[in-house]
Design an enzyme around this catalytic site. Structure first.
Site, PDB file in Angstrom:
ATOM      1  N   GLU A 234       0.886  -1.174   0.000  1.00 21.59           N
ATOM      2  CA  GLU A 234       0.000   0.000   0.000  1.00 21.59           C
ATOM      3  C   GLU A 234       0.912   1.208   0.000  1.00 21.59           C
ATOM      4  O   GLU A 234       1.548   1.510   1.009  1.00 21.59           O
ATOM      5  CB  GLU A 234      -0.879  -0.010   1.263  1.00 21.59           C
ATOM      6  CG  GLU A 234      -1.842  -1.168   1.355  1.00 21.59           C
ATOM      7  CD  GLU A 234      -2.923  -1.118   0.291  1.00 21.59           C
ATOM      8  OE1 GLU A 234      -3.237  -0.012  -0.187  1.00 21.59           O
ATOM      9  OE2 GLU A 234      -3.434  -2.183  -0.082  1.00 21.59           O
ATOM     10  N   CYS A 268      -2.319   9.210   2.888  1.00 20.49           N
ATOM     11  CA  CYS A 268      -1.990   8.621   1.588  1.00 20.49           C
ATOM     12  C   CYS A 268      -3.124   8.885   0.602  1.00 20.49           C
ATOM     13  O   CYS A 268      -2.898   9.344  -0.514  1.00 20.49           O
ATOM     14  CB  CYS A 268      -1.758   7.132   1.748  1.00 20.49           C
ATOM     15  SG  CYS A 268      -3.009   6.343   2.776  1.00 20.49           S
TER      16      CYS A 268
HETATM   17  P1  NAD Z   1       8.494   5.001   4.483  1.00 20.35           P
HETATM   18  O1  NAD Z   1       8.460   4.195   3.255  1.00 20.35           O
HETATM   19  O2  NAD Z   1       9.625   5.932   4.689  1.00 20.35           O
HETATM   20  O3  NAD Z   1       8.491   4.051   5.774  1.00 20.35           O
HETATM   21  C1  NAD Z   1       7.486   3.093   6.004  1.00 20.35           C
HETATM   22  C2  NAD Z   1       8.042   1.985   6.869  1.00 20.35           C
HETATM   23  O4  NAD Z   1       9.046   1.285   6.161  1.00 20.35           O
HETATM   24  C3  NAD Z   1       8.683   2.443   8.162  1.00 20.35           C
HETATM   25  O5  NAD Z   1       8.343   1.549   9.187  1.00 20.35           O
HETATM   26  C4  NAD Z   1      10.168   2.372   7.841  1.00 20.35           C
HETATM   27  O6  NAD Z   1      10.982   2.167   8.975  1.00 20.35           O
HETATM   28  C5  NAD Z   1      10.209   1.153   6.955  1.00 20.35           C
HETATM   29  N1  NAD Z   1      11.367   1.081   6.049  1.00 20.35           N
HETATM   30  C6  NAD Z   1      12.137   2.082   5.564  1.00 20.35           C
HETATM   31  N2  NAD Z   1      13.084   1.587   4.732  1.00 20.35           N
HETATM   32  C7  NAD Z   1      12.886   0.253   4.663  1.00 20.35           C
HETATM   33  C8  NAD Z   1      13.506  -0.810   3.947  1.00 20.35           C
HETATM   34  N3  NAD Z   1      14.538  -0.600   3.125  1.00 20.35           N
HETATM   35  N4  NAD Z   1      13.039  -2.055   4.099  1.00 20.35           N
HETATM   36  C9  NAD Z   1      11.972  -2.297   4.898  1.00 20.35           C
HETATM   37  N5  NAD Z   1      11.344  -1.341   5.606  1.00 20.35           N
HETATM   38  C10 NAD Z   1      11.789  -0.076   5.489  1.00 20.35           C
HETATM   39  O7  NAD Z   1       7.097   5.748   4.579  1.00 20.35           O
HETATM   40  P2  NAD Z   1       6.606   6.799   5.685  1.00 20.35           P
HETATM   41  O8  NAD Z   1       7.322   8.085   5.484  1.00 20.35           O
HETATM   42  O9  NAD Z   1       6.650   6.168   7.028  1.00 20.35           O
HETATM   43  O10 NAD Z   1       5.059   6.955   5.274  1.00 20.35           O
HETATM   44  C11 NAD Z   1       4.599   7.876   4.352  1.00 20.35           C
HETATM   45  C12 NAD Z   1       4.320   7.224   3.022  1.00 20.35           C
HETATM   46  O11 NAD Z   1       3.436   6.124   3.187  1.00 20.35           O
HETATM   47  C13 NAD Z   1       3.615   8.133   2.038  1.00 20.35           C
HETATM   48  O12 NAD Z   1       4.146   7.952   0.758  1.00 20.35           O
HETATM   49  C14 NAD Z   1       2.169   7.668   2.087  1.00 20.35           C
HETATM   50  O13 NAD Z   1       1.416   7.983   0.947  1.00 20.35           O
HETATM   51  C15 NAD Z   1       2.363   6.212   2.243  1.00 20.35           C
HETATM   52  N6  NAD Z   1       1.156   5.598   2.816  1.00 20.35           N
HETATM   53  C16 NAD Z   1       0.377   4.797   2.030  1.00 20.35           C
HETATM   54  C17 NAD Z   1      -0.788   4.252   2.557  1.00 20.35           C
HETATM   55  C18 NAD Z   1      -1.709   3.396   1.751  1.00 20.35           C
HETATM   56  O14 NAD Z   1      -2.621   2.829   2.333  1.00 20.35           O
HETATM   57  N7  NAD Z   1      -1.542   3.248   0.447  1.00 20.35           N
HETATM   58  C19 NAD Z   1      -1.139   4.523   3.864  1.00 20.35           C
HETATM   59  C20 NAD Z   1      -0.325   5.349   4.615  1.00 20.35           C
HETATM   60  C21 NAD Z   1       0.828   5.864   4.081  1.00 20.35           C
END
Ligand code: NAD
Length: 518
Positions: A234, A268
């Site tokens: 997502e 999001c």
């Molecule tokens: P992010 O991708 O920076 O981090 C998300 C999670 O992934 C965190 O727990 C982080 O520690 C982890 N992570 C980071 N690097 C990783 C790696 N290499 N391998 C595995 N895990 C890793 O996102 P964010 O800044 O926390 O959230 C914001 C983003 O999420 C926005 O783009 C938003 O649109 C999206 N989002 C999407 C939905 C949806 O339902 N489609 C919902 C909420 C947020």
């Protein structure tokens, strides 16, 4: 006995030591989950649902505590925390407890096709095993929990890695589920940053369910592909809102400004690009500007606050850069919300409306993850649809009109995982409605039956009603058998009824032949 007899190991470089402890945490959690999962899966689905019902009751009782943690860690307003993180999650718990047992129940059904007249099938929905869930900070309780609930209901164990910016908002889940009677080891929360997430993806889990940015999602998809394990993603969005000329402009402006600025714009599924038909453009911009000018920006803890601070200063800096890029290329700020009261500290970005924007600007090409709303004048709905679809993202979209038929016609042409008419964002809070993205916004579906499907392995078991009778396709090849097969083809597929009936006697012979007879 002397300590000097043992040679101490050479000191580890700090990054290696960190990597070692990260993988030790992951390995221990996955091993515990692996041990606990079979017993959990053996319980009847109604018992697992009962645990989820108790979780619902515990969460309801502790709702203010959970909302308080979310507001403290994330900065969002208490109202946003209570509604979008806690109350909506209660709905998901209810829905999951009510629907998962029915979804998991298997029963014998007919198999289509004349050739398989004697067959019947039941689809066994087995748990996948250990699910690794990785969650972001923006809905730090709702998002992880709504992945955990179906995973557990279907008999999986879960290792959850929440965002490093909101550890407690998801950490509290362990305590809520413990109180609800979930057996030890079935749900574990491991804390850490991206390195911990990356280790979990490669830590021996059977599936990864990730919510977060497209950039991280892509890395996770690659890691899963290398291991040939499935993932559901997502990801980010840049949802279009299309305002048609006949829309109730006040209603559209109120709805779109809420969907864009609630949660300090860090949602999001939120209208990040607004396309307005020319005839309604001035009226809509004026109504939206008025709505923004009335917003109450302040600390999340204040009950009066409608928009709180952003998650951290780095997020404000990214949004500043996106806004400045637009301004340098000719965009105009037409409204900003009033500043928070003097002395209010925090990473605030004033809710802002931009016009005179075009696709050369980052605000239309990239995801803007904060309270910034570009409004674009378009000639007509055709142009709006074309520009809405000209995005790498496809999470959701909305269409605003009084003409339902026209709204539906526009909605059907939008490249988005979900579309709402005369509302936005709220679709993600509907437990029964499949939710997810197309294009760069994701893979797979959460919520509803499609969401439950992500957490099971569906295994059809096919039975024969007359087990002792030879199958028509087994060996007894020869001229007579060939004629029988021909007759079957004629009976099942010939264009005219007369010809089909001519095949009938041969088909009966074919289907009822005893073992080995020719
Ligand atoms: P992010 O991708 O920076 O981090 C998300 C999670 O992934 C965190 O727990 C982080 O520690 C982890 N992570 C980071 N690097 C990783 C790696 N290499 N391998 C595995 N895990 C890793 O996102 P964010 O800044 O926390 O959230 C914001 C983003 O999420 C926005 O783009 C938003 O649109 C999206 N989002 C999407 C939905 C949806 O339902 N489609 C919902 C909420 C947020």
């Amino acid at each position: 006995m002397t300590h000097h007899a043992v040679t101490p190991p050479p000191p580890r470089p700090p990054e290696l030591a960190a990597a070692h402890s990260v993988s030790a945490v992951v390995n221990a959690a996955v091993a515990r989950a692996r041990d606990a999962q079979p017993l959990w899966a053996e319980r009847p689905s109604s018992e697992r649902a009962a645990v989820i019902r108790r979780f619902h009751d515990v969460l309801y009782r502790r709702r203010h505590e959970v909302a308080g943690i979310v507001t403290r860690e994330n900065g969002k307003t208490l109202t946003d925390a209570l509604v979008a993180d806690v109350l909506v999650t209660l709905d998901f718990a209810n829905w999951t407890a009510a629907h998962a047992p029915r979804f998991l129940a298997s029963r014998w059904r007919r198999v289509a096709g004349l050739l398989f007249l004697r067959k019947r099938v039941r689809i066994e929905r087995k748990p996948i095993g250990v699910i690794g869930i990785i969650a972001p900070w923006n809905y730090p309780f709702f998002l992880p929990t709504t992945c955990v609930l179906p995973a557990l209901a279907c008999g999986n164990a879960v290792v959850l890695k929440p965002s490093e910016f909101t550890p407690e908002s998801a950490g509290v889940l362990e305590s809520l589920f413990r109180e609800a009677g979930l057996p030890d080891g079935v749900l574990q929360v491991i804390q850490g940053d991206g390195a911990m997430g990356a280790a979990l993806v490669r830590g021996g889990v059977d599936k990864v369910v990730f919510t977060g940015s497209a950039a991280t999602g892509r890395r996770i998809a690659i890691a899963c592909a290398e291991q040939l394990i499935p993932c559901a993603l997502e990801l980010g969005g840049s949802d279009a809102a299309i305002v048609l000329a006949d829309a109730d402009l006040r209603h559209a402006a109120d709805g779109i400004t809420w969907a864009r600025f609630a949660n300090a714009g860090q949602t999001c599924v939120s209208p990040k690009r607004v396309y307005v038909e020319a005839a309604a453009f001035d009226g809509f911009v004026a109504a939206a500007a008025r709505a923004v000018a009335e917003l109450h920006v302040g600390r999340g803890e204040d009950a009066e606050s409608e928009v709180g601070p952003m998650i951290h200063a780095a997020a404000v800096a990214v949004l500043n850069a996106q806004r400045d890029d637009a301004l340098e290329r000719g965009a105009r700020v037409v409204a900003t919300a009033p500043h928070p009261a003097a002395g209010t500290r925090g990473p605030f970005f004033p809710p802002t409306i931009l016009t005179d924007v075009d696709e050369s600007m980052r605000v239309l090409r990239e995801e803007t993850f904060g309270p910034l709303m570009p409004i674009v004048r378009v000639k007509d709905a055709e142009e709006a649809i074309a520009r809405a679809n000209a995005s790498e993202f496809g999470l959701s979209a909305s269409v605003w009109t009084r003409d339902r038929a026209r709204g539906l016609a526009v909605a059907r042409r939008l490249e988005a995982g979900t579309v709402m008419l005369n509302d936005a964002t709220a679709v993600v809070g509907m437990p029964s409605v499949p939710y997810g993205g197309v294009k760069t916004s994701g893979l797979g579906r959460m919520h509803g039956e499609a969401g439950l499907e992500e957490f099971v392995q569906s295994t059809p078991i096919v039975d024969d009603r007359i087990a002792t009778l030879h199958q028509p396709w087994w060996f007894r090849y020869g001229a007579a058998h060939y004629r029988g097969i021909e007759d079957y083809g004629r009976f099942a597929h010939a264009p005219s009824l007369v010809e089909r009936l001519r095949g009938l006697p041969g088909v009966i012979r074919l289907l009822l032949t005893k073992k080995g007879s020719r």
